[in-house]
Design an enzyme around this catalytic site. Structure first.
Site, PDB file in Angstrom:
ATOM      1  N   LYS A   1       0.818  -1.214   0.000  1.00 12.85           N
ATOM      2  CA  LYS A   1       0.000   0.000   0.000  1.00 12.85           C
ATOM      3  C   LYS A   1       0.853   1.267   0.000  1.00 12.85           C
ATOM      4  O   LYS A   1       0.448   2.309   0.504  1.00 12.85           O
ATOM      5  CB  LYS A   1      -0.994   0.038   1.176  1.00 12.85           C
ATOM      6  CG  LYS A   1      -1.855  -1.201   1.330  1.00 12.85           C
ATOM      7  CD  LYS A   1      -2.470  -1.713   0.078  1.00 12.85           C
ATOM      8  CE  LYS A   1      -3.558  -0.870  -0.509  1.00 12.85           C
ATOM      9  NZ  LYS A   1      -4.049  -1.346  -1.817  1.00 12.85           N
TER      10      LYS A   1
ATOM     11  N   GLY B   1       2.499   2.328  -3.048  1.00 12.44           N
ATOM     12  CA  GLY B   1       2.747   2.751  -4.418  1.00 12.44           C
ATOM     13  C   GLY B   1       3.314   1.691  -5.333  1.00 12.44           C
ATOM     14  O   GLY B   1       3.886   2.024  -6.363  1.00 12.44           O
ATOM     15  N   THR B   2       3.160   0.422  -4.998  1.00 15.74           N
ATOM     16  CA  THR B   2       3.726  -0.647  -5.812  1.00 15.74           C
ATOM     17  C   THR B   2       3.173  -0.623  -7.237  1.00 15.74           C
ATOM     18  O   THR B   2       3.934  -0.628  -8.209  1.00 15.74           O
ATOM     19  CB  THR B   2       3.438  -2.030  -5.186  1.00 15.74           C
ATOM     20  OG1 THR B   2       3.805  -2.000  -3.818  1.00 15.74           O
ATOM     21  CG2 THR B   2       4.216  -3.122  -5.890  1.00 15.74           C
ATOM     22  N   THR B   3       1.864  -0.608  -7.376  1.00 15.92           N
ATOM     23  CA  THR B   3       1.263  -0.642  -8.705  1.00 15.92           C
ATOM     24  C   THR B   3       1.605   0.625  -9.478  1.00 15.92           C
ATOM     25  O   THR B   3       1.901   0.573 -10.676  1.00 15.92           O
ATOM     26  CB  THR B   3      -0.261  -0.825  -8.605  1.00 15.92           C
ATOM     27  OG1 THR B   3      -0.522  -2.024  -7.862  1.00 15.92           O
ATOM     28  CG2 THR B   3      -0.895  -0.941  -9.972  1.00 15.92           C
ATOM     29  N   TRP B   4       1.621   1.749  -8.815  1.00  9.32           N
ATOM     30  CA  TRP B   4       2.000   3.005  -9.455  1.00  9.32           C
ATOM     31  C   TRP B   4       3.435   2.905  -9.984  1.00  9.32           C
ATOM     32  O   TRP B   4       3.721   3.303 -11.118  1.00  9.32           O
ATOM     33  CB  TRP B   4       1.863   4.154  -8.451  1.00  9.32           C
ATOM     34  CG  TRP B   4       2.332   5.468  -8.997  1.00  9.32           C
ATOM     35  CD1 TRP B   4       1.661   6.310  -9.832  1.00  9.32           C
ATOM     36  CD2 TRP B   4       3.603   6.069  -8.766  1.00  9.32           C
ATOM     37  NE1 TRP B   4       2.427   7.409 -10.121  1.00  9.32           N
ATOM     38  CE2 TRP B   4       3.634   7.276  -9.483  1.00  9.32           C
ATOM     39  CE3 TRP B   4       4.723   5.708  -8.025  1.00  9.32           C
ATOM     40  CZ2 TRP B   4       4.737   8.125  -9.482  1.00  9.32           C
ATOM     41  CZ3 TRP B   4       5.810   6.555  -8.023  1.00  9.32           C
ATOM     42  CH2 TRP B   4       5.805   7.740  -8.737  1.00  9.32           C
TER      43      TRP B   4
ATOM     44  N   LYS C   1       7.789  -7.367  -9.326  1.00 13.10           N
ATOM     45  CA  LYS C   1       7.157  -6.791  -8.139  1.00 13.10           C
ATOM     46  C   LYS C   1       7.471  -7.680  -6.940  1.00 13.10           C
ATOM     47  O   LYS C   1       7.573  -8.898  -7.074  1.00 13.10           O
ATOM     48  CB  LYS C   1       5.646  -6.747  -8.337  1.00 13.10           C
ATOM     49  CG  LYS C   1       4.847  -6.541  -7.067  1.00 13.10           C
ATOM     50  CD  LYS C   1       3.376  -6.754  -7.323  1.00 13.10           C
ATOM     51  CE  LYS C   1       2.598  -6.721  -6.034  1.00 13.10           C
ATOM     52  NZ  LYS C   1       1.159  -6.701  -6.254  1.00 13.10           N
TER      53      LYS C   1
ATOM     54  N   HIS D   1       6.897  -7.642  -2.285  1.00 13.06           N
ATOM     55  CA  HIS D   1       6.647  -6.938  -1.025  1.00 13.06           C
ATOM     56  C   HIS D   1       7.545  -7.502   0.076  1.00 13.06           C
ATOM     57  O   HIS D   1       7.295  -7.275   1.248  1.00 13.06           O
ATOM     58  CB  HIS D   1       5.179  -7.053  -0.607  1.00 13.06           C
ATOM     59  CG  HIS D   1       4.273  -6.145  -1.369  1.00 13.06           C
ATOM     60  ND1 HIS D   1       4.491  -4.798  -1.494  1.00 13.06           N
ATOM     61  CD2 HIS D   1       3.143  -6.395  -2.068  1.00 13.06           C
ATOM     62  CE1 HIS D   1       3.540  -4.257  -2.224  1.00 13.06           C
ATOM     63  NE2 HIS D   1       2.707  -5.204  -2.590  1.00 13.06           N
TER      64      HIS D   1
ATOM     65  N   ARG E   1       5.808   6.005   1.769  1.00 18.63           N
ATOM     66  CA  ARG E   1       4.529   6.686   1.938  1.00 18.63           C
ATOM     67  C   ARG E   1       4.401   7.113   3.391  1.00 18.63           C
ATOM     68  O   ARG E   1       4.727   6.378   4.291  1.00 18.63           O
ATOM     69  CB  ARG E   1       3.402   5.738   1.566  1.00 18.63           C
ATOM     70  CG  ARG E   1       2.033   6.299   1.763  1.00 18.63           C
ATOM     71  CD  ARG E   1       0.973   5.281   1.334  1.00 18.63           C
ATOM     72  NE  ARG E   1      -0.295   5.696   1.820  1.00 18.63           N
ATOM     73  CZ  ARG E   1      -0.937   5.142   2.858  1.00 18.63           C
ATOM     74  NH1 ARG E   1      -0.424   4.120   3.475  1.00 18.63           N
ATOM     75  NH2 ARG E   1      -2.084   5.601   3.241  1.00 18.63           N
TER      76      ARG E   1
END
Length: 124
Positions: free
Chosen positions: A45, A47-50, A98, A100, A117
């Site tokens: 949560k 900004g990974t996808t961004w 990707k 985490h 973030r």
């Protein structure tokens, strides 16, 4: 590439996360990373996808010919359950992944990008 089933309730989400983050899925002995590979690895949560979208856009000059970002940037921890071959060539270079995982659990010998973030930003 295969896609991971999306959860439709909290119970399904917890079951999927348990499967993704088990020790069996974080063994990267067979992954042959390259010095120019890029692993995007922020905390969830953050900004990974961004980051995936941005870096893929830069490396591909704006290509949007995919239905889901993991089609062009696979998730390391979910490779086994998503049936992704981490050693496969990708349509664009450098290869992009990707994750985490914390840094000490990531495969070494490549490049890493992380976003941060402010966890209190929603409170301000």
């Amino acid at each position: 590439m295969s896609q991971i089933k999306r959860a439709t309730c909290v119970e399904e989400l917890l079951a999927l996360l348990e499967n993704v983050f088990n020790d069996q899925n974080t063994n990267f002995d067979e992954f042959k990373q390259r010095p120019d590979d890029i692993i995007i690895s922020p905390f969830a949560k953050s900004g990974t996808t961004w980051l995936q979208q941005s870096l893929h856009g830069i490396r591909s000059r704006g290509d949007m010919n995919f239905s889901e970002i993991t089609d062009v940037s696979p998730w390391l921890e979910a490779a086994k359950i998503g049936d992704w071959n981490l050693n496969a060539e990708q349509a664009f270079q450098p290869r992009l992944f990707k994750s985490h995982l914390p840094f000490n659990q990531l495969p070494k010998g490549t490049k890493y990008v992380c976003s941060l973030r402010n966890p209190f930003s929603q409170l301000l």
